[in-house]
Design an enzyme around this catalytic site. Structure first.
Site, short mmCIF file in Angstrom:
data_model
loop_
_atom_site.label_atom_id
_atom_site.label_comp_id
_atom_site.label_asym_id
_atom_site.label_seq_id
_atom_site.Cartn_x
_atom_site.Cartn_y
_atom_site.Cartn_z
N GLU A 187 -3.26 -4.45 -3.09
CA GLU A 187 -3.79 -5.28 -4.17
C GLU A 187 -3.77 -4.54 -5.50
O GLU A 187 -3.36 -5.07 -6.53
CB GLU A 187 -5.24 -5.68 -3.87
N CYS A 209 -4.15 0.79 -2.42
CA CYS A 209 -4.03 -0.43 -1.63
C CYS A 209 -2.99 -1.36 -2.27
O CYS A 209 -2.70 -1.27 -3.47
CB CYS A 209 -5.36 -1.17 -1.57
N ASN A 226 0.84 -1.21 0.00
CA ASN A 226 0.00 0.00 0.00
C ASN A 226 0.87 1.25 0.00
O ASN A 226 1.95 1.29 0.59
CB ASN A 226 -1.02 0.01 1.14
N CYS A 266 -10.78 -2.64 -4.44
CA CYS A 266 -9.84 -3.69 -4.87
C CYS A 266 -10.58 -4.93 -5.37
O CYS A 266 -10.15 -5.57 -6.32
CB CYS A 266 -8.88 -4.05 -3.74
N TYR A 279 -5.64 11.66 1.89
CA TYR A 279 -5.87 10.25 2.22
C TYR A 279 -6.57 9.42 1.14
O TYR A 279 -6.26 8.27 0.92
CB TYR A 279 -6.68 10.12 3.52
N GLU A 288 0.33 5.23 0.68
CA GLU A 288 -0.62 6.24 1.16
C GLU A 288 -0.24 7.63 0.67
O GLU A 288 0.83 7.84 0.09
CB GLU A 288 -0.67 6.18 2.70
N ASN A 289 -1.15 8.55 0.89
CA ASN A 289 -0.92 9.93 0.48
C ASN A 289 -1.51 10.85 1.54
O ASN A 289 -2.52 10.51 2.17
CB ASN A 289 -1.61 10.17 -0.88
#
Ligand code: THU
Length: 207
Positions: A128, A126, A115, A163, A121, A117-118
């Site tokens: 997957e 993710c 994953n 996902c 948010y 992130e940023n």
């Protein structure tokens, strides 16, 4: 006795404090924390969550089954190791919740992802989907199975809705192995996680 239910436990009280069943998903019972506590008052609350999930998994309900690591094919063991390893590379400064995923392609190639992130948010990717994007850029799009690894004491972490849809784009029959770092594993599939899915078969851009 056959169990075919999953208990969803609210940390906060839902509007209706009584047990209720979602009409469209009859195998999902939703209970409030207080109803849960009342029914299983003698057991520690955290322990109960484990008991229930494991019960559900052991009974082989419609959605997932517990599998023993030792009995898995070596290729599946390998993607489990890869998912566990790539999880260490996750970029998750906000949630601190690291997830790893690894796809087994038809030709035996393995593609992993974690994953990302940023600070905005919602832009988080993710594990997957990170794996799928990486695979596509490597000209892989036939996937036999995916392993997903996260650490959540009592639960097996299962792909989010987005996902599930992205996995369904490529193979609704894809096997999904939800695993923990200690090799506890639950097996399910994309079609079980996303029944009646909307897939490329449903659309035609020719007319
Ligand atoms: N996450 C995944 O990468 N895969 C999942 O199956 C569940 C959630 C990530 C997204 C976010 O970075 C963090 O876990 C917390 O939601």
């Amino acid at each position: 006795m056959v169990y075919s239910m999953i208990l969803l436990v609210f940390e906060n009280e839902p509007l209706n404090p009584n047990v209720f069943v979602r009409p469209q998903t009859t195998n999902h019972f939703c209970v409030s924390q207080s109803a849960f506590k009342t029914s299983f008052a003698s057991v520690d609350f955290r322990a109960k969550k484990t008991v229930y999930w494991q019960l559900s998994a052991k009974m082989g309900d419609n959605n997932q089954e517990s599998v023993k690591y030792e009995l898995l094919d070596s290729s599946v063991k390998t993607i489990i190791h890869k998912a566990q390893a790539i999880r260490e590379k996750a970029y998750c400064p906000y949630s601190k919740f690291a997830v790893g995923a690894a796809l087994l392609c038809e030709d035996g190639t393995i593609v992993d992802g974690c994953n990302v992130e940023n600070v905005s948010y919602g832009l988080t990717i993710c594990a997957e989907r990170a794996a799928i994007c990486k695979a596509i850029s490597q000209e892989q799009k036939s996937f036999k199975c995916i392993a997903i690894c996260a650490e959540m004491e009592d639960y097996f972490v299962s792909p989010c809705g987005a996902c599930r849809q992205v996995l369904a784009e490529f193979n609704t029959g894809m096997e999904v192995y939800l695993c923990k770092p200690n090799n506890d594993i639950v097996k399910t599939s994309v079609t079980k996680l996303l029944p009646l899915s909307f897939t490329p078969n449903w659309v035609s851009f020719s007319t």
